[in-house]
Write a protein that holds these residues in place. Structure first.
Motif, PDB file in Angstrom:
ATOM      1  N   PRO A 189      23.662  39.789  49.116  1.00 16.23           N
ATOM      2  CA  PRO A 189      24.734  39.758  48.373  1.00 16.23           C
ATOM      3  C   PRO A 189      25.558  40.719  48.749  1.00 16.23           C
ATOM      4  O   PRO A 189      25.240  41.258  48.590  1.00 16.23           O
ATOM      5  CB  PRO A 189      24.054  38.946  47.094  1.00 16.23           C
ATOM      6  CG  PRO A 189      22.919  38.729  46.827  1.00 16.23           C
ATOM      7  CD  PRO A 189      22.272  40.011  48.217  1.00 16.23           C
ATOM      8  N   PHE A 190      27.182  40.649  49.665  1.00 15.18           N
ATOM      9  CA  PHE A 190      27.961  41.492  49.320  1.00 15.18           C
ATOM     10  C   PHE A 190      27.990  42.034  47.731  1.00 15.18           C
ATOM     11  O   PHE A 190      27.884  43.140  47.820  1.00 15.18           O
ATOM     12  CB  PHE A 190      29.454  40.910  48.933  1.00 15.18           C
ATOM     13  CG  PHE A 190      30.452  41.842  49.283  1.00 15.18           C
ATOM     14  CD1 PHE A 190      30.468  42.699  49.850  1.00 15.18           C
ATOM     15  CD2 PHE A 190      30.576  41.725  48.427  1.00 15.18           C
ATOM     16  CE1 PHE A 190      31.545  43.611  50.163  1.00 15.18           C
ATOM     17  CE2 PHE A 190      32.176  42.854  48.009  1.00 15.18           C
ATOM     18  CZ  PHE A 190      32.761  43.599  48.821  1.00 15.18           C
ATOM     19  N   ASP A 191      27.724  41.953  46.597  1.00 13.78           N
ATOM     20  CA  ASP A 191      28.257  42.505  44.820  1.00 13.78           C
ATOM     21  C   ASP A 191      26.416  43.516  45.108  1.00 13.78           C
ATOM     22  O   ASP A 191      26.622  44.284  44.528  1.00 13.78           O
ATOM     23  CB  ASP A 191      27.657  41.349  44.168  1.00 13.78           C
ATOM     24  CG  ASP A 191      26.435  40.426  43.718  1.00 13.78           C
ATOM     25  OD1 ASP A 191      26.075  40.552  45.111  1.00 13.78           O
ATOM     26  OD2 ASP A 191      26.327  40.594  42.782  1.00 13.78           O
ATOM     27  N   VAL A 192      25.181  42.881  45.854  1.00 19.26           N
ATOM     28  CA  VAL A 192      24.139  44.131  46.005  1.00 19.26           C
ATOM     29  C   VAL A 192      24.471  45.010  46.944  1.00 19.26           C
ATOM     30  O   VAL A 192      23.831  46.261  46.925  1.00 19.26           O
ATOM     31  CB  VAL A 192      23.210  43.301  46.144  1.00 19.26           C
ATOM     32  CG1 VAL A 192      21.518  44.210  46.512  1.00 19.26           C
ATOM     33  CG2 VAL A 192      22.521  42.148  45.237  1.00 19.26           C
ATOM     34  N   VAL A 388      37.811  41.921  49.959  1.00 16.75           N
ATOM     35  CA  VAL A 388      36.655  42.620  50.843  1.00 16.75           C
ATOM     36  C   VAL A 388      37.577  42.646  52.588  1.00 16.75           C
ATOM     37  O   VAL A 388      38.948  41.454  53.441  1.00 16.75           O
ATOM     38  CB  VAL A 388      35.626  42.061  51.655  1.00 16.75           C
ATOM     39  CG1 VAL A 388      35.219  42.165  52.787  1.00 16.75           C
ATOM     40  CG2 VAL A 388      34.658  41.980  51.457  1.00 16.75           C
ATOM     41  N   PRO A 389      38.074  43.727  52.071  1.00 18.05           N
ATOM     42  CA  PRO A 389      39.170  43.624  54.171  1.00 18.05           C
ATOM     43  C   PRO A 389      38.665  43.140  54.952  1.00 18.05           C
ATOM     44  O   PRO A 389      37.174  44.244  55.479  1.00 18.05           O
ATOM     45  CB  PRO A 389      39.459  45.504  53.956  1.00 18.05           C
ATOM     46  CG  PRO A 389      38.615  46.321  53.442  1.00 18.05           C
ATOM     47  CD  PRO A 389      38.270  45.407  52.293  1.00 18.05           C
ATOM     48  N   ALA A 390      39.007  43.464  56.015  1.00 25.35           N
ATOM     49  CA  ALA A 390      38.373  42.636  57.655  1.00 25.35           C
ATOM     50  C   ALA A 390      39.242  43.588  58.774  1.00 25.35           C
ATOM     51  O   ALA A 390      40.567  43.005  58.433  1.00 25.35           O
ATOM     52  CB  ALA A 390      38.494  41.247  57.689  1.00 25.35           C
ATOM     53  N   ALA A 391      38.565  43.426  59.289  1.00 22.75           N
ATOM     54  CA  ALA A 391      38.694  44.580  60.753  1.00 22.75           C
ATOM     55  C   ALA A 391      39.600  43.612  61.137  1.00 22.75           C
ATOM     56  O   ALA A 391      38.625  42.545  62.093  1.00 22.75           O
ATOM     57  CB  ALA A 391      37.863  45.664  61.406  1.00 22.75           C
ATOM     58  N   GLU A 392      40.742  44.242  61.886  1.00 26.17           N
ATOM     59  CA  GLU A 392      41.677  43.955  62.487  1.00 26.17           C
ATOM     60  C   GLU A 392      42.049  43.606  64.179  1.00 26.17           C
ATOM     61  O   GLU A 392      42.408  44.978  64.388  1.00 26.17           O
ATOM     62  CB  GLU A 392      42.502  42.457  62.534  1.00 26.17           C
ATOM     63  CG  GLU A 392      43.013  41.540  63.590  1.00 26.17           C
ATOM     64  CD  GLU A 392      44.867  41.107  62.262  1.00 26.17           C
ATOM     65  OE1 GLU A 392      45.301  40.325  63.448  1.00 26.17           O
ATOM     66  OE2 GLU A 392      45.233  41.937  61.650  1.00 26.17           O
ATOM     67  N   HIS A 393      41.189  43.573  65.263  1.00 24.23           N
ATOM     68  CA  HIS A 393      41.150  44.207  66.809  1.00 24.23           C
ATOM     69  C   HIS A 393      42.082  42.903  67.447  1.00 24.23           C
ATOM     70  O   HIS A 393      41.528  41.176  67.733  1.00 24.23           O
ATOM     71  CB  HIS A 393      39.922  44.984  67.237  1.00 24.23           C
ATOM     72  CG  HIS A 393      39.716  46.310  65.903  1.00 24.23           C
ATOM     73  ND1 HIS A 393      39.156  45.887  65.380  1.00 24.23           N
ATOM     74  CD2 HIS A 393      40.332  47.429  66.611  1.00 24.23           C
ATOM     75  CE1 HIS A 393      38.446  46.965  64.927  1.00 24.23           C
ATOM     76  NE2 HIS A 393      39.215  47.982  65.840  1.00 24.23           N
ATOM     77  N   VAL A 394      42.282  43.227  68.997  1.00 21.27           N
ATOM     78  CA  VAL A 394      42.236  42.777  69.618  1.00 21.27           C
ATOM     79  C   VAL A 394      41.519  43.154  70.868  1.00 21.27           C
ATOM     80  O   VAL A 394      41.297  44.174  71.367  1.00 21.27           O
ATOM     81  CB  VAL A 394      43.934  42.102  70.934  1.00 21.27           C
ATOM     82  CG1 VAL A 394      43.641  42.831  72.088  1.00 21.27           C
ATOM     83  CG2 VAL A 394      44.059  41.756  69.866  1.00 21.27           C
TER      84      VAL A 394
END
Length: 463
Positions: A189-192, A388-394
């Motif tokens: 899990p993300f919290d772990v 949770v920030p998501a990296a954004e690209h093209v």
């Protein structure tokens, strides 16, 4: 399939001279005319499979070196370097460049290394400049044209073996890791595991993966771990052969070739190329068929350069909203768009940020008259949880317009019709009438007329 031979003129000439043979003597040994050998050495005829085998038999050398030892990375890589405005007044044409490569391969290689070192330092000189590990790793990838034949062959063999046991590649990799290498995969899990996507816990004998990873990314990370174990010898050989003097560059390159093997395991060369040809390189269909992400498929398309079974010559790049390049592979395309310092705002790939999931197509033309068909799509990485920030690209793919007729995505576009004029970034672009220009071109003197104001924000001498 794009059928291309191996042009290895400088390599053959060096081989002949190293053994002290005249053209006539070597031609007789190969069973061809000396005029035909002259055409081969001048890069005007490709080597056939029969001649390659004969050369290997007569001179006892590794035939893979024919495609790996082109001075300066070959004519395409040299043309990209010479597109720098620093050389704009020299007007070096293709014939002159080919003659230079043919007659002075050592000089070509020396120039390429010097120019690349200059660019690594920002073009401001080399004295006291530290190494740029990213550029060093990319230069080595370009030397191989992002095609590693031995890794591809090993990955294809392993993929066939895994496919026999199970149709689910992720499950088959997990089982192989468990049975053969005593490693189990555990999804945490993300919290772990809040700050990692993958972690190898040797004490617990676990490959721990984050729940943030989508199915394609989970398969890739499992394949990456298997590559670290089972392809280690081949990967070590490639890294050793690169002879980096910089530890970070070595590690970046190692990560790249390990990722290469993982992608080749997910998309085995023969099956993937056949799927490309039968679907018209339909990226969305390829994603579904091989359980891969858009970026994974796009990168794989740049690697299809197996001798005798080549795909189309794609380039691929990945940018953020500021236009900064975080991935760039020219492959066999020879495109100068990869090496551009900045991305042109008129290149439609930027529009993909505002149209998530949509494929943005464009037929574009550079100042040198070369025409390129490009397709781009936005991608988001590892988000999906609150906070949770998501990296954004093209991610953009491109190839010369002359090859684009084979693409399903290009249907309905007149590839011989008008194309959008774009450049290699304002400081490297000489187009005088561009209303989008943010800076004048390097080496051109500005002209300021207080009585007039044109449409373009800058005017300069010679426009």
């Amino acid at each position: 399939m794009a059928k291309q031979g191996i042009l290895a003129g400088p390599r053959i000439k060096r081989l002949r001279r190293d053994h002290g043979h005249t053209q006539q003597a070597m031609a007789e040994m190969l069973g061809i005319s000396d005029s035909y050998l002259a055409l081969i050495e001048g890069n005007r005829r490709p080597l056939t499979a029969g001649l390659i085998l004969k050369l290997a038999e007569l001179f006892d050398f590794d035939i893979r070196s024919l495609s790996q030892e082109e001075p300066g990375g070959g004519s395409a890589a040299m043309r990209r370097r010479l597109s720098d405005p620093l050389f704009a007044d020299l007007s070096i044409d293709r014939a002159e460049l080919e003659a230079w490569i043919d007659n002075a391969p050592g000089g070509i290689e020396a120039f390429a290394r010097l120019f690349d070192r200059w660019r690594e330092g920002g073009g401001a000189g080399m004295a006291g400049e530290g190494p740029n590990p990213v550029m060093a790793a990319r230069r080595e990838i370009e030397r191989w044209r992002n095609h590693f034949a031995d890794l591809d062959a090993q990955a294809e063999e392993l993929a066939d073996e895994l496919r026999i046991g199970a149709g689910d590649l992720y499950g088959a990799i997990a089982e192989r890791l468990r049975v053969k290498h005593q490693l189990t995969i555990r999804i945490l899990p993300f919290d772990v595991m809040p700050d990692r996507l993958r972690r190898l816990d040797l004490h617990a004998r676990q490959l721990q993966l984050s729940e943030l990873l989508d199915p394609a990314a989970r398969t890739f990370q499992a394949a990456f771990q298997l590559a670290q174990i089972e392809a280690r010898a081949g990967i070590d050989a490639l890294v050793a052969g690169a002879a980096f003097g910089d530890r970070p560059a070595e590690r970046l390159y190692r990560r790249h070739v390990t990722s290469y093997f993982a992608a080749a395991l997910m998309m085995p060369y023969g099956r993937f190329l056949r799927a490309c040809e039968t679907t018209g390189y339909d990226i969305q269909l390829l994603q579904r068929r091989f359980g891969a992400g858009f970026e994974q498929v796009a990168h794989r398309l740049t690697t299809l350069q197996r001798v005798g079974a080549r795909g189309l010559p794609f380039f691929m790049l990945r940018i953020d909203r500021a236009g900064q390049l975080s991935k760039g592979y020219a492959g066999a395309s020879g495109s100068a768009l990869i090496d551009a310092v900045h991305r042109c705002p008129l290149w439609a790939i930027h529009h993909a940020f505002d149209q998530p999931g949509r494929l943005i197509r464009q037929l574009a033309e550079l100042e040198d008259g070369s025409r390129w068909f490009t397709v781009a799509r936005s991608v988001r990485h590892h988000g999906g949880a609150a906070g949770v920030p998501a990296a954004e690209h093209v991610v953009a793919l491109g190839l010369a317009a002359e090859h684009a007729a084979a693409l399903a995505i290009a249907r309905g576009i007149d590839l011989g019709g008008p194309a959008d004029p774009i450049g290699l970034g304002c400081t490297h672009c000489q187009r005088a009438d561009c209303v989008q220009r943010a800076a004048p071109p390097l080496g051109r003197a500005l002209t300021i007329n207080e009585r007039e104001r044109g449409l373009a924000p800058f005017s300069f001498v010679g426009d």
